[in-house]
Design a protein around this motif. Sequence first.
Motif, PDB file in Angstrom:
ATOM      1  N   UNK A 131     130.031  10.889 -28.916  1.00 41.30           N
ATOM      2  CA  UNK A 131     129.340  10.594 -30.178  1.00 41.30           C
ATOM      3  C   UNK A 131     128.039  11.396 -30.269  1.00 41.30           C
ATOM      4  N   UNK A 132     127.274  11.427 -29.167  1.00 46.00           N
ATOM      5  CA  UNK A 132     126.007  12.179 -29.172  1.00 46.00           C
ATOM      6  C   UNK A 132     126.280  13.669 -29.370  1.00 46.00           C
ATOM      7  N   UNK A 133     127.324  14.170 -28.719  1.00 47.39           N
ATOM      8  CA  UNK A 133     127.660  15.592 -28.865  1.00 47.39           C
ATOM      9  C   UNK A 133     128.091  15.908 -30.297  1.00 47.39           C
ATOM     10  N   UNK A 134     128.872  14.997 -30.889  1.00 47.86           N
ATOM     11  CA  UNK A 134     129.321  15.194 -32.266  1.00 47.86           C
ATOM     12  C   UNK A 134     128.145  15.195 -33.236  1.00 47.86           C
ATOM     13  N   UNK A 135     127.212  14.257 -33.015  1.00 45.67           N
ATOM     14  CA  UNK A 135     126.038  14.162 -33.885  1.00 45.67           C
ATOM     15  C   UNK A 135     125.146  15.391 -33.698  1.00 45.67           C
ATOM     16  N   UNK A 136     125.014  15.843 -32.451  1.00 45.81           N
ATOM     17  CA  UNK A 136     124.191  17.032 -32.173  1.00 45.81           C
ATOM     18  C   UNK A 136     124.795  18.273 -32.830  1.00 45.81           C
ATOM     19  N   UNK A 137     126.103  18.377 -32.763  1.00 47.66           N
ATOM     20  CA  UNK A 137     126.789  19.507 -33.387  1.00 47.66           C
ATOM     21  C   UNK A 137     126.531  19.542 -34.904  1.00 47.66           C
ATOM     22  N   UNK A 138     126.594  18.336 -35.510  1.00 46.96           N
ATOM     23  CA  UNK A 138     126.304  18.240 -36.949  1.00 46.96           C
ATOM     24  C   UNK A 138     124.849  18.605 -37.230  1.00 46.96           C
ATOM     25  N   UNK A 139     123.946  18.147 -36.354  1.00 48.73           N
ATOM     26  CA  UNK A 139     122.512  18.434 -36.535  1.00 48.73           C
ATOM     27  C   UNK A 139     122.259  19.936 -36.507  1.00 48.73           C
ATOM     28  N   UNK A 140     122.865  20.596 -35.523  1.00 48.05           N
ATOM     29  CA  UNK A 140     122.633  22.029 -35.341  1.00 48.05           C
ATOM     30  C   UNK A 140     123.230  22.864 -36.475  1.00 48.05           C
ATOM     31  N   UNK A 154     130.032   3.752 -39.586  1.00 46.34           N
ATOM     32  CA  UNK A 154     128.661   3.243 -39.561  1.00 46.34           C
ATOM     33  C   UNK A 154     127.912   3.589 -38.273  1.00 46.34           C
ATOM     34  N   UNK A 155     128.560   3.379 -37.121  1.00 45.21           N
ATOM     35  CA  UNK A 155     127.871   3.595 -35.848  1.00 45.21           C
ATOM     36  C   UNK A 155     127.543   5.076 -35.644  1.00 45.21           C
ATOM     37  N   UNK A 156     128.525   5.925 -35.916  1.00 46.51           N
ATOM     38  CA  UNK A 156     128.309   7.365 -35.760  1.00 46.51           C
ATOM     39  C   UNK A 156     127.208   7.854 -36.699  1.00 46.51           C
ATOM     40  N   UNK A 157     127.250   7.385 -37.936  1.00 49.72           N
ATOM     41  CA  UNK A 157     126.225   7.795 -38.910  1.00 49.72           C
ATOM     42  C   UNK A 157     124.833   7.350 -38.462  1.00 49.72           C
ATOM     43  N   UNK A 158     124.765   6.185 -37.816  1.00 55.41           N
ATOM     44  CA  UNK A 158     123.470   5.704 -37.311  1.00 55.41           C
ATOM     45  C   UNK A 158     122.937   6.624 -36.215  1.00 55.41           C
ATOM     46  N   UNK A 159     123.822   7.040 -35.307  1.00 56.96           N
ATOM     47  CA  UNK A 159     123.420   7.988 -34.252  1.00 56.96           C
ATOM     48  C   UNK A 159     122.949   9.301 -34.893  1.00 56.96           C
ATOM     49  N   UNK A 160     123.668   9.751 -35.909  1.00 58.68           N
ATOM     50  CA  UNK A 160     123.279  10.990 -36.611  1.00 58.68           C
ATOM     51  C   UNK A 160     121.869  10.875 -37.191  1.00 58.68           C
ATOM     52  N   UNK A 161     121.583   9.724 -37.808  1.00 58.97           N
ATOM     53  CA  UNK A 161     120.261   9.529 -38.423  1.00 58.97           C
ATOM     54  C   UNK A 161     119.151   9.500 -37.375  1.00 58.97           C
ATOM     55  N   UNK A 162     119.459   8.928 -36.199  1.00 60.93           N
ATOM     56  CA  UNK A 162     118.472   8.902 -35.097  1.00 60.93           C
ATOM     57  C   UNK A 162     118.130  10.333 -34.691  1.00 60.93           C
ATOM     58  N   UNK A 163     119.138  11.171 -34.530  1.00 65.66           N
ATOM     59  CA  UNK A 163     118.881  12.561 -34.132  1.00 65.66           C
ATOM     60  C   UNK A 163     118.165  13.329 -35.246  1.00 65.66           C
TER      61      UNK A 163
END
Length: 244
Positions: A131-140, A154-163
């Motif tokens: 999940x963290x890797x997926x969110x980081x990939x989206x961030x980058x 919901x959970x994944x989107x929350x991690x994305x918002x944190x990053x």
Amino acid sequence: MKKKDKLAIIHQHYPKAITTIDSVNKFIDFVEGVLDLEPSHVMYADSICSDDVNSIQYPVRMQEFLGPFKMGGLDGFPFAGLTGMGAFASHVPDEGAVSIYYGPHIGITKTGIIGEIHRYGQAKNSGCCGAAKGALNKLMNGMITEGNVTDLDYQMNTIEQILFTSKERIMSAAIPLKEATEVIYEAIDKRIEELVAGTIYNCKYLVLFGAIHINSDTDIGSFNEARKLDVIDLKTGQRTNYLQ
Ligand SMILES: [Zn+2]
């Protein structure tokens, strides 16, 4: 592989990490020696990633405690919220304690690759935390929209918002996934403290054990590097830091 050789791999990134098994043994000594309680009088909750590797690598001696109550969803964020926190707070023995182990996780393979582990029966490594890797990939790739949190993920989107709130810090780090993991730890710790502040406990102590949880390959096991070990005396409200 010998324990010292396993630790040498993990210490390249987390120099203070110990094996989860040693951590549990030390924690049981702490409960008996410092808190003067039996593990059977401690309601144990964790807020760690729902990844199956955390069930597979769960330390056997944790069965000496009551629990575990599972607070965590993706990457250990306490998605069970105030209702979850209140639930196990009401299940604890009157003269006992509540203990919460929490934090994000990150993989390190036996060959030293960070962000991956080798899982049983698979030819290739896989991501950890996925999940963290997926969110980081989206961030980058500029694919996270501020405030975008959906019912479907919901959970994944929350991690994305944190990053997303720490974009510069993460992007400028030498190892962005490692920095993202620290950012997620800080968000989990902040939320745990908020949930604790909003919960009524009817026992002697509350123990907060925050850590970076490190998984390795199936045959290597797991580790953690502590970030917080606080004991709150619930009668007096006094908080003591036992991290050292
Ligand atoms: Zn995960």
